[in-house]
Motif scaffolding. Structure first.
Motif: not given
Length: 926
Positions: A244-251
């Motif tokens: 997995a990867v987490f997109a910080t700006q869009s959560e």
């Protein structure tokens, strides 16, 4: 991680599952379940899977491996060997896999086995063996192979020094004895992909690994350590979940999971990328991304830092083979169609686990680009080139991050100095472990020069050539401050070339390097090379000259007989470079300062020369004329054998024959004193260049054949003297041009009873002076006998003139000049003072009374008295030479036993003057 990551370029298709799908992390999975207690037993109890081959075809590699090993190994056919080798490989048992691929290449010519065997050898650190099988694979497949970059040498062994500033450590706090990878931050937490044991009501097992399916785990930091818990609820399904990867700006969370079973294959499914958004503290129901498909897999999402682009791995149609990387762009709430990232990133193998860094660089793992073995991590930049954005400058991360095993799921934190990656390298806690990496100044990528050492003549690679490299500092004029150059680039290096003559070296374009190579059978190599030159081409070639190419056999021979001359010393000196050819310090001293050669029993010796140098060859050997020659190395090298033919002195000599002037009979055992006087009249000679044998005073001895060999110089004059009992003394100057090599030169000695009328000596004889001793009245008058003019009688003074000092007389048995006898000596002194170039020889004589030996000494003293007189009158002694003849040259018949008046004896007690040097002529006026 081979079971999850490696592309099987030629693996047989398994049922309806595509070739590439099966090697994609192991997420292409089977729904067949097994109890946790005994996986194999449950399969054997099931009639459908009691056969290992059937189990293998359902991707049950871990279970099939166990069943196969219950059989006798000698009973395996090619298909069973194939299944067993693949099962070991796909579960990362590389040593076992190598064993069975070795059996396969022994019984099959299928190219896929050459490739797999090479890969296993490489993973097991058998680089040289792996190269041979990579080469065999390429030769077999030929033009059908595309987008593969096989390792062509073992230069990556050197890359253990690429990143010494990087520290790597096993992250034991999060690892288990199972599979752990894909660690990434998610706000204040972290996400991990793992197949570790968890409490579950399900007994499902992954047939591939014979272990659990992978799940996503949440990691939180507590005061007493880390809390690792499985993600429950919407993020948990019965098969594989992760990475997995987490997109910080869009959560948003993007992750991989198995798609639902298809109608075509109830038991198997492909992979897809899913998205879930965090809203009000809760995660939304995961939704499949629009680019997923039922006929291919998509996995390993990576989000660009701004959240507007996504990269993922897929084996969809149109790729290069295996899993390729694709990119989609966000358009409002939807996403664009996938764009293939091209050959700079993708290869014929698998490209997996992309990660998008803060600097817009992409990190990914690949097995299709040349690396150290298994999956290696690479970095590539996204830059604007000629107005368009392109992926450029792909770099291998080197060690310690990469290894010969699988290295993947790379992550770098925003500070650029720390991060994570996963690897199945030896020494871990489980099959795949998470590792942390740190670097105080970030990972620095150095330029690599691929150096190839070859044979200059054949261009064949030279293995095991030892290269010493010294950094000489900055190229002149570079503005780069020293602080910007890492210490590792300034250190000296010791390199050894591999099988193909290659070795890799980190270098910098603003630094100068000195290469020193000393390889047996080759000319030592020493050269300074700027780093910019090393990096200008893909490979930098260094061609070593074989000594054989610079060797010439020198044979010294007798020029007449052509027989070899043993133990001749050949002295060679370097005269410098040829015109317009620059010679630097890289030329070995053996070529610039050659040692003396000593010919062996065959008259030969080996000489090594440089084609751009000139040499002087000198041979000085007794019995032979000195040999010297200037010639270029290129002339020597044009000959395998070069002959130095020495002329024996015997062939250059004139045979001097001494004879009786009356009978012309040769006289044996005569000593002939010879002295070199100097250059002949009108000749200029560099005496330093004249061989010693032509100018050193010597004594010739006539042999039984009555001759003596004499070697002369045509432009020199020699003084010959012979004193022989019963013969008149011979004293004459002879020019070297009068001697002819190989012919005879006659010297005629007059017997005592014959008197020479002139200073010509032997050869002009007369019997007119013979008188009867008993009848003195028959003797001629003094005026009749005198043949040498007096100083008052001569008309011209020039070189060679002989005159008598009439007024210089001595009392009987005395050598003191009488007062009345100094008149002519005074005239001579005046004449010599007026003409400084004039040099003379004072020749003194006695009468015949007394013993000959006594008279010889008396005449010497009389000559000395005349010389002393002239010196006292201002004449330099160096202009005066003396000769004394005793009674050997009488002017009349008053010899031994002849009764003569005192006046006649006085005629013999005389001094004559011979002009040795005089510039021009001087006419004496009356």
């Amino acid at each position: 991680m081979k079971n999850l990551l490696t592309l099987l370029a030629f693996l047989l298709s398994f049922s309806s599952v595509g070739l590439c799908q099966q090697d994609t992390m192991g997420f292409a999975s089977s729904e067949i379940m097994a109890s946790k207690d005994d996986v194999v037993r449950s399969y054997k109890a099931d009639k459908a899977f009691s056969d290992a081959s059937e189990l293998y075809k359902k991707l049950g590699f871990g279970a099939a491996e166990k069943l196969y090993m219950e059989k006798e190994e000698t009973s395996f056919d090619i298909e069973q060997l194939d299944h067993l080798a693949n099962s070991y490989r796909l579960n990362h048992k590389t040593e076992e896999a190598e064993k069975y691929y070795a059996k396969l290449v022994g019984v099959s010519t299928n190219a896929k086995y050459y490739l797999r065997y090479a890969q296993m050898l490489q993973s097991n650190n058998k680089c040289e063996d792996a190269l041979r099988w990579f080469t065999k694979f390429k030769e077999t497949v030929g033009e059908d192979i595309k987008h593969w970059e096989f390792q062509e040498d073992c230069a990556f062994d050197f890359q253990s020094t690429w990143h010494p500033e990087v520290g790597v450590k096993n992250y034991k706090e999060v690892n288990t004895e199972n599979i752990d990878f894909g660690l990434v931050p998610m706000g204040t937490e972290m996400i991990l992909t793992s197949n570790r044991e968890v409490q579950s009501l399900s007994n499902r097992k992954d047939l591939w690994t014979a272990g659990n399916f992978t799940d996503l785990f949440q990691i939180k930091t507590k005061e007493d350590g880390l809390s690792v818990k499985p993600w429950r609820g919407k993020m948990k399904k019965k098969f594989h979940d992760g990475a997995a990867v987490f997109a910080t700006q869009s959560e948003e969370l993007f992750f991989t999971r198995n798609l639902k079973a298809t109608k075509l294959s109830r038991e198997e499914s492909n992979l897809g990328v899913f998205r879930s958004k965090k809203e009000n503290g809760s995660w939304s129901e995961p939704e499949a991304m629009s680019f997923n498909g039922i006929d291919y897999s998509c996995a390993h999402p990576a989000v660009r830092p701004d959240g507007k682009a996504l990269i993922f791995a897929s084996n969809m149609a149109g790729g290069f083979g295996g899993m390729d990387l694709y990119m989609v762009f966000k358009k409002g709430k939807s996403w664009s169609k996938p764009v293939h990232l091209g050959p700079e990133i993708n290869s014929g193998g698998n490209e997996l686990f992309p990660f998008w860094g803060q600097d817009n660089s992409l990190y990914f793992s690949s097995e299709g680009h040349a690396g150290m073995g298994g999956l290696d991590i690479f970095k590539i930049d996204f830059e604007k080139v000629n107005g368009d954005f392109q992926w450029t400058d792909r770099k291998h991360l080197g060690t310690p991050i990469n290894s010969t095993m699988d290295d993947f799921s790379f992550f770098i934190k925003p500070d650029g100095k720390t991060g994570y990656f996963a690897s199945d390298r030896p020494g871990g806690l489980g099959r795949d472990d998470v590792y942390t990496w740190t670097s105080p100044d970030g990972i620095k990528f150095f330029d690599v020069s691929n150096i190839v050492v070859r044979n200059f003549e054949t261009k064949d690679p030279i293995k095991d050539a030892e290269i010493q490299v010294e950094c000489l500092g900055f190229v002149e004029g570079t503005p780069t401050p020293e602080a910007d150059i890492p210490e590792i680039l300034l250190e000296s290096k010791n390199l050894i070339t591999k099988e193909e003559g290659e070795v890799a070296m980190i270098s910098h374009p603003v630094l100068n390097y000195k290469f020193d190579i000393d390889k047996k059978d080759y000319v030592p190599f020493l050269r300074e090379v700027p780093g910019s030159e090393l990096l200008a081409e893909e490979k930098y070639f260094i061609d070593l000259l074989p000594w054989d190419m610079l060797a010439t056999k020198i044979i010294v021979r007798d020029a007449v007989t052509l027989e070899p001359i043993q133990h001749a010393i050949v002295d060679v000196s370097n005269l410098g470079s040829l015109a317009e050819v620059q010679i630097d310090s890289s030329i070995p001293e053996l070529l610039t300062n050659p040692p003396k050669m000593n010919t062996d029993e065959s008259g030969s010796s080996i000489f090594y020369s440089h084609p751009d140098l000139k040499y002087h060859i000198d041979v000085d050997l007794d019995k032979y004329m000195p040999f010297d020659l200037d010639l270029s190395g290129s002339v020597l090298l044009d000959h395998d054998t070069y002959y130095l033919d020495l002329q024996p002195w015997a062939s250059m000599a004139t045979n001097v024959v001494v004879r009786n002037a009356i009978t012309l009979e040769p006289l044996k055992n005569i000593a002939v004193d010879v002295e070199m006087i100097g250059p002949s009249e009108g000749k200029k000679v560099d005496l330093n260049a004249v061989p010693e044998i032509m100018k050193v005073p010597t004594t010739l001895n006539t042999s039984e054949e009555a001759s003596a060999p004499f070697v002369s110089h045509k432009d020199l004059t020699y003084q010959f003297r012979i004193n022989k009992d019963f013969y008149l003394d011979f004293n004459k100057k002879i020019d070297g041009k009068d001697f002819v090599a190989g012919e005879k030169y006659f010297i005629n000695l007059s017997p005592d009873e014959i008197t020479s009328l002139t200073d010509a000596g032997a050869g002009k004889l007369s019997k007119d002076l013979e008188v009867e001793a008993k009848d003195p009245s028959l003797a001629p008058t003094p005026e009749m006998l005198r043949v040498v003019p007096t100083i008052s009688e001569i008309k011209k003074i020039k070189k060679g003139v002989v005159f008598q000092l009439k007024e210089v007389f001595y009392d009987f048995d005395k050598y003191v000049i009488r007062e009345d006898a100094s008149i002519d000596l005074g005239k001579l002194a005046d004449l010599m003072n007026e003409h400084p170039s004039m040099e003379v020889q004072l020749e003194s004589h006695t009468d015949a009374r007394g013993k000959k030996s006594y008279n010889m000494e008396l005449s010497r003293n009389r000559a000395r008295s005349a010389k002393d007189f002239l010196v006292k009158n201002g004449i330099d002694a160096s202009r005066l030479k003396m000769a004394h003849f005793g009674e050997s040259k009488l002017t009349n018949h008053c010899g031994d036993g002849v009764i003569c008046d005192e006046d006649l004896h006085q005629m013999n007690r005389r001094t004559e003057v011979r002009v040795l040097e005089f510039d021009g002529e001087y006419e004496i006026k009356d």
